[in-house]
Design an enzyme around this catalytic site. Structure first.
Site, PDB file in Angstrom:
ATOM      1  N   CYS A 383       0.832  -1.204   0.000  1.00  0.00           N
ATOM      2  CA  CYS A 383       0.000   0.000   0.000  1.00  0.00           C
ATOM      3  C   CYS A 383       0.872   1.262   0.000  1.00  0.00           C
ATOM      4  O   CYS A 383       1.492   1.554  -1.011  1.00  0.00           O
ATOM      5  CB  CYS A 383      -1.007  -0.028   1.143  1.00  0.00           C
ATOM      6  SG  CYS A 383      -2.473   0.948   0.731  1.00  0.00           S
ATOM      7  N   HIS A 509      -3.735  -5.007   0.193  1.00  0.00           N
ATOM      8  CA  HIS A 509      -3.196  -5.554   1.445  1.00  0.00           C
ATOM      9  C   HIS A 509      -3.278  -7.085   1.452  1.00  0.00           C
ATOM     10  O   HIS A 509      -4.260  -7.636   1.949  1.00  0.00           O
ATOM     11  CB  HIS A 509      -3.990  -5.021   2.639  1.00  0.00           C
ATOM     12  CG  HIS A 509      -3.769  -3.574   2.911  1.00  0.00           C
ATOM     13  ND1 HIS A 509      -2.794  -3.113   3.752  1.00  0.00           N
ATOM     14  CD2 HIS A 509      -4.399  -2.479   2.421  1.00  0.00           C
ATOM     15  CE1 HIS A 509      -2.831  -1.787   3.801  1.00  0.00           C
ATOM     16  NE2 HIS A 509      -3.791  -1.377   2.999  1.00  0.00           N
ATOM     17  N   GLU A 511      -1.780  -9.030   3.312  1.00  0.00           N
ATOM     18  CA  GLU A 511      -1.647  -9.555   4.682  1.00  0.00           C
ATOM     19  C   GLU A 511      -3.001  -9.875   5.317  1.00  0.00           C
ATOM     20  O   GLU A 511      -3.066 -10.671   6.252  1.00  0.00           O
ATOM     21  CB  GLU A 511      -0.868  -8.573   5.572  1.00  0.00           C
ATOM     22  CG  GLU A 511      -1.575  -7.276   5.949  1.00  0.00           C
ATOM     23  CD  GLU A 511      -1.426  -6.149   4.934  1.00  0.00           C
ATOM     24  OE1 GLU A 511      -1.167  -6.450   3.752  1.00  0.00           O
ATOM     25  OE2 GLU A 511      -1.598  -4.983   5.306  1.00  0.00           O
TER      26      GLU A 511
END
Ligand code: GLN
Length: 534
Positions: A383, A509, A511
């Site tokens: 990001c 993202h 994650e």
């Protein structure tokens, strides 16, 4: 299963005992028995969601596929259950009141006085049951944030009391407390637990299962005492002993038959103990690893344990799947610069450039990226990290000296990261954010494609600014390629420098979607490249 079963998880004595991990672990055990399980979190604060809270207040802000900015416990739920959550899985006091007040303004209450009981509690109960009725889950586990006795959580506790009464056997309360060790007396003390249970009882709730958080295993007599004083069966007193990793907690609870106790109390058939094969395989892999991989995480919140929770967990999972122990080093981006980057970062096998908002610490991210780019060190920008890769490249390679994101410098001559037209008109905070899952088409042959092994992916977003497509050709001619794009809007999602070993920036993202049983391919690929770089 005919009726949805509801399990509430409350906490007493102190906060941070790990209600989220207990909820996720119990959920995992029930899921392993073939039940459809979801976990929900109620947060007693007035904010509508944690989107406007800074990481000092609340750690990481997690994002669900449907674009809800959520509590980080939802990250644990997804990492454990490997099932996606939605905005229905995280409700705050603010949202409950907002909904009740909106109904009041519409006249839905037909002239009645609107009160905490029954109107707020009804709205809470509606949100608990929604997951069961609408999404047909067998088990809905609801974690109540905060500590029993807090003024803020009273309406939630009252709702649990009412639901226990209404649902009878289909409802259970698990209460998590703390058993401290008093070093001077060389004793574990159960009094705080007794008080906390008493407080819950005063509010009309008899817990069905107690989970005692403790540093070491407690003696049988102590458990007996807790059971006796708290009106709980002895097999319903479970210990949550400190574990080297949170991923061992499901097995810790399984060893104590917590899932069996739940099923018995609800009146469900027990059946065979699940093998938890994949879960155990992950833990075995973790235990078997002997070599480390050194990853540096560059961000401005490195002193906060939970600020990059999902990134930490994704890296840990990726390391394990690469048969390595993760050796994570945190670098404060405000303390990094071109002069010290080599000295500080040269020992790292790979670097992650963290997401974030605002100007603070941004220059240090450029320094880390420049070092990685010039020394061919695997580098993963997420990001804001990706946006920094773009800005650094513009400044250093394309010679656009004051290139920037308009978030940092609205008057820069090179707006390589900029707000897109559609977003400019939306003014209220949070409103202009691109949130939730969006499609992305990857270019065949790219590093990203090699990791995912497919061209079409969907990833979650949380940002306002974008790669400015007007500069795309210039970047590509100079060697930074746009290898992932949104198929509808053409927005750039992934950039790479293919001549380097592994230099990838993603606007989304990844994650948020890495789980124990399904580690994220980009993290796995990045860690693999970092190992090869050693
Ligand atoms: N601040 C950047 C933006 O809004 C990046 C956000 C992030 O890293 N999550 O676009």
């Amino acid at each position: 299963m005919a009726d949805t079963k509801y399990i509430f998880v409350t906490g007493g004595v102190v906060s941070s005992l790990g209600k989220g991990i207990i909820s996720a672990s119990l959920g995992k055990l029930l899921q392993a028995r073939g039940y459809k399980v979801t976990i929900q979190k109620f947060d007693p604060y007035i904010n509508i969601d944690p989107g406007t809270l800074n990481p000092y207040e609340h750690g990481e802000c997690y994002v669900t596929v449907d674009g809800h900015e959520a509590d980080l416990d939802l990250g644990h739920y997804e990492r454990f259950l490997n099932v996606q959550t939605t905005r229905a899985n995280n409700i705050t006091t603010g949202r409950i009141y907002q909904s009740v007040i909106n109904k009041e303004r519409k006249g839905d209450y037909l002239g009645k006085t609107v009160q905490v009981v029954p109107h707020i509690t009804d709205e809470i109960k509606r949100n608990v049951k929604l997951l069961g009725s609408k999404y047909k889950f067998d088990f809905v586990i609801t974690e109540i944030g905060g500590t029993v006795g807090d003024i803020e959580s009273l309406p939630f506790i009252e709702s649990v009391r009412q639901l226990k009464w209404e649902l009878g056997k289909n409802c259970l309360c698990v209460h998590l407390t703390y058993v401290p060790y008093i070093a001077a007396a060389k004793e574990y003390k159960t009094k705080p637990t007794q008080h906390s249970v008493k407080q819950l009882q005063e509010l009309g709730i008899q817990p069905d299962i107690l989970v005692l958080r403790t540093e070491h295993w407690l003696k049988k007599e102590l458990l007996h005492k807790v059971a006796l004083f708290c009106n709980v069966a002895e097999d319903a007193v479970i210990q949550s002993v400190d574990m080297p990793t949170i991923y061992e907690v499901p097995l810790l609870l399984q060893k104590q038959n917590m899932d069996v106790t739940v099923l018995k109390k609800i009146g469900l058939e027990i059946g065979a103990t699940p093998e938890m094969t994949e879960w155990r395989a992950f833990l075995h892999k973790k235990a078997a690893a002997t070599e480390t991989v050194k990853i540096g995480l560059v961000g401005k919140y490195v002193e906060l344990q939970d600020a990059y929770k999902s990134i930490d967990e994704s890296l840990l999972q990726a390391a394990i799947y690469n048969d390595r122990i993760l050796d994570l080093h945190l670098f404060h981006s405000e303390k990094l610069n071109d002069e010290n980057a080599a000295e500080l970062l040269s020992g790292m096998d790979g670097l992650v450039i963290a997401p974030g908002f605002g100007q603070r610490g941004i220059e240090g991210k450029f320094a880390a990226i420049k070092y990685a780019r010039e020394h061919n060190k695997p580098c993963f920008g997420i990001c804001l990290g990706m946006q920094c890769m773009v800005i650094e490249f513009a400044r250093d390679v394309l010679g656009m000296k004051d290139a920037n994101s308009t978030e940092m410098e609205p008057n820069t001559s090179y707006k390589v990261i900029d707000m897109m037209e559609e977003q400019k008109n939306i003014t209220h905070l949070g409103g202009s954010m691109r949130l939730g899952a969006y499609d992305c088409e990857l270019k065949k042959g790219s590093k990203a494609y090699q990791a995912y092994k497919k061209t079409h992916v969907q990833e979650r977003h949380r940002h306002r600014f974008e790669f400015n497509g007007a500069y795309k050709t210039q970047f590509e001619e100079a060697g930074m390629m746009c290898t992932g794009e949104n198929p509808e809007t053409g927005l750039v999602e992934v950039v790479e420098i293919p001549t380097l070993n592994w230099f990838v920036g993603v606007q989304f993202h990844p994650e948020y979607s890495s789980t124990v049983e399904n580690p994220h391919p980009l993290f796995v690929s990045f860690v693999k490249a970092s190992i090869e770089n050693k």
